[in-house]
Design a protein around this motif. Structure first.
Motif: not given
Length: 290
Positions: A88-104
């Protein structure tokens, strides 16, 4: 979910200016060109963390991505590879989003290639505290098949595409913009959902191009177009207030006649795909249709 992280020595102390989140499922043939286009970004891009969320991959997507770690380290950036086993793409998006720390936050499909100025322009467009959404200028990559070339020619002439800031395959937000929604919902069209969190005057299309490949052949075009249409219908059903933010003129009778007169072959191919979509059942899985 498991994670493998490759980080340049010393970069932990400095927050990245951009997080590039790539959700990928069986993209070994495309992820290399995508990552190389990131490495080719000019200095205006700043410090970058690349987060690849590998979603139920059964090919060598992860191996190809990991091979770019030394070059990414050489730029003073970091690469994090997440293993997201549930499809499921949404699962991958949420995993990557949760790990992101950038300003953008930049969300990028694994089959996209970016012009070298892209990330720097997105970063500049999203500077400041006001909520903003940005994307690049979409260019359909050259197709191999005659059918896809004709379909792409007509599609690029549609008012929706000509109006700019389409965001198919690439969109970015600043932190205040990201607060417009919580987790990515379990829906088909994540790019439409995010775009419509913003009004037209909050959306920016930067001049740099990103190159988006269409699927090849009639049957695959029908399959993907049906899924795209289902995604739009789902947005209307689940979030009825969002479509009012589209801000783009619909395809009118005059537009249709004009397209038919200018490119009759492309029009007939596009119309044939549209008709075939209505005759085929929907699919619920995440598939590129390649």
């Amino acid at each position: 979910m498991t994670a493998r992280t490759t980080t340049t020595e010393g970069t932990e102390a400095r927050a990245p200016q951009l997080s590039v989140v790539i959700a990928a499922r069986n993209e070994e043939d495309y992820i290399g060109a995508c990552l190389q286009s990131l490495l080719d970004q000019d200095e205006a891009a700043g410090r970058i963390e690349v987060i690849l969320a590998a979603n139920a991959c059964t090919d060598d997507t992860v191996g190809v991505a990991a091979s770019f770690a030394p070059a990414i380290e050489a730029r003073g950036w970091s690469l994090q590879i997440l293993d997201v086993p549930a499809p499921g793409k949404v699962k991958a998006l949420n995993a990557g989003d949760s790990a992101a720390t950038g300003e953008v936050l930049v969300f990028l499909d694994a089959d996209i290639r970016l012009d070298p100025q892209m990330l720097g322009q997105l970063r500049a467009a999203l500077a400041g505290d006001a909520p903003r959404y940005a994307t690049g200028t979409l260019r359909v990559a050259p197709a191999r098949t005659w059918v896809t070339r004709q379909y792409a020619r007509l599609w690029q002439a549609l008012p929706f595409v000509q109006g700019g800031a389409v965001g198919a395959g690439l969109f970015a937000v600043n932190h205040s913009g990201r607060r417009r929604w919580g987790a990515f919902p379990e829906i088909i069209s994540d790019d439409t959902f995010v775009r419509l969190q913003f009004t037209p005057d909050e959306r920016v299309e930067v001049p740099a191009c990103y190159h988006w490949p269409m699927v090849e052949g009639f049957r695959r075009l029908v399959r993907v177009r049906r899924r795209q249409d289902d995604g739009v219908k789902e947005i209307h059903r689940l979030y009825p207030d969002l479509p009012a933010r589209e801000g783009k003129a619909p395809l009118g009778r005059a537009d249709i006649l004009g397209l038919l007169a200018r490119m009759p072959l492309a029009f007939m191919v596009y119309a044939s795909v549209h008709l075939a979509v209505r005759l085929r059942k929907s699919r619920s899985d995440w598939a590129r249709g390649r």
